[in-house]
Scaffold this active site. Structure first.
Site, PDB file in Angstrom:
ATOM      1  N   LYS A 202       0.822  -1.215   0.000  1.00 50.80           N
ATOM      2  CA  LYS A 202       0.000   0.000   0.000  1.00 50.80           C
ATOM      3  C   LYS A 202       0.855   1.265   0.000  1.00 50.80           C
ATOM      4  O   LYS A 202       0.591   2.219  -0.720  1.00 50.80           O
ATOM      5  CB  LYS A 202      -0.935  -0.014   1.209  1.00 50.80           C
ATOM      6  N   ARG A 282      -6.963  -7.494  11.521  1.00 54.71           N
ATOM      7  CA  ARG A 282      -5.869  -6.518  11.639  1.00 54.71           C
ATOM      8  C   ARG A 282      -6.204  -5.479  12.709  1.00 54.71           C
ATOM      9  O   ARG A 282      -5.350  -5.093  13.503  1.00 54.71           O
ATOM     10  CB  ARG A 282      -5.641  -5.863  10.278  1.00 54.71           C
TER      11      ARG A 282
END
Length: 337
Positions: A202, A282
């Site tokens: 990312k 997460r």
């Protein structure tokens, strides 16, 4: 009759003005649907396949059914405002922003080809949409239940790495065995790839090497043994991509298959499968570390954020920042009598 004459005269004046300004539209039968389809076909060159698919779905579901039949030259800013306001009742602000962006780009392309004289979508503001479903995190007991429920399933190692390492789901789906070191000191994985276009993570900070907890090592060793069995069973059908997490024939997992398998695990853990998504493992990783007293700076590095402000923004509901220094100092200065 007078009204019809007045309207006709007004339209004639507009045509004359456009002609004098060299803005006369060449294709008065060109529709909004024509414009967005042309943009989808020719205006997305170089974009990732995921982005193209997303734009196509948004267009076919939200733009063409409502605005598609309208002639592009007749589309007004009021039409777009009403359309966005109606969509705001059911869609998030982020989705509304994406829809307006698609329309703006499609009309801009048509404008550059003399299909319309101006881009009315640029005149419209994005209304506030519906609040999205807030992300949440598993408690320690819930996380243990999910880990236990995943045992014996094909998703076990995936769940273990998600909860104990905080890796993004797109990072795990792209993880290769060449980036796994189970015999090192310490054992580790290199989170260097993702399923994003080009295989990049990312952000640059997202590219990181993480030491593996013992439970992750055990899960990966067991997973590799099961994958070897699957390879032999698939025989010539197996596609060797060196991926850690694959289908029964070695191909990459997609987001849908992960969600489906994860829901099966949640049901075994006696949790409502519709209440949770894989990415919230997460979030749970961040919450559990924060609860155990791990400093924010360390958590930020582990999840691959540029800085702690990103971590605080994204996981503000999971973090429990407690400033103890002042209280501890004052307890020493002014002890309880």
């Amino acid at each position: 009759m007078v009204l019809d004459h007045t309207a006709a005269l007004k339209k004639l004046k507009e045509i004359i003005r456009d002609y004098e300004d060299e803005l006369l539209v060449s294709s008065t039968g060109y529709t909004v649907a024509d414009a967005v389809r042309n943009w989808l076909e020719f205006g997305l060159s170089g974009w990732g396949s995921g982005t193209v698919d997303k734009c196509t779905i948004l267009t076919n579901k939200h733009i063409i059914p409502v605005l598609g039949a309208r002639k592009l030259v007749d589309l007004t800013a009021d039409d777009v405002d009403r359309w966005l306001a109606d969509k705001a009742k059911t869609l998030s602000t982020r989705t509304l922003r994406e829809l307006r962006s698609i329309l703006v780009r499609a009309v801009s392309r048509a404008q550059a080809r003399d299909k319309v004289k101006r881009n009315v979508a640029l005149l419209c503001e994005i209304p506030k949409g519906r609040e999205g479903r807030p992300s949440k995190s598993l408690t320690l007991d819930q996380a243990e239940a999910v880990l236990k429920a995943s045992e014996g399933t094909a998703l076990h190692a995936y769940v273990v790495l998600s909860l104990l390492l905080g890796a993004r789901t797109e990072e795990l789906r792209a993880l290769t065995w060449s980036h796994v070191d189970l015999d090192g000191t310490p054992p580790s994985i290199m989170v260097w790839r993702s399923v994003r276009e080009g295989g990049d993570t990312k952000t640059r900070k997202s590219r990181r090497t993480l030491a593996l907890p013992r439970r992750c090592v055990d899960a990966l060793k067991l997973h590799r043994e099961r994958q070897d069995v699957a390879k032999r069973a698939a025989s010539d059908s197996w596609q060797d991509n060196d991926l850690v997490f694959t289908s029964k024939v070695g191909t990459a997992l997609d987001a849908h298959s992960v969600r489906h398998s994860f829901r099966t695990v949640l049901k075994k853990a006696a949790l409502n499968a519709t209440d949770w998504t894989p990415r919230e493992m997460r979030h749970s990783f961040v919450s559990l570390l924060s609860d155990s007293g791990v400093p924010l700076e360390n958590i930020s590095r582990l999840v691959g954020h540029r800085n702690t402000s990103v971590t605080e923004t994204v996981y503000r509901k999971q973090l429990r920042p407690t400033l103890l220094e002042g209280a501890e100092a004052m307890d020493r200065i002014f002890p309880n009598s």
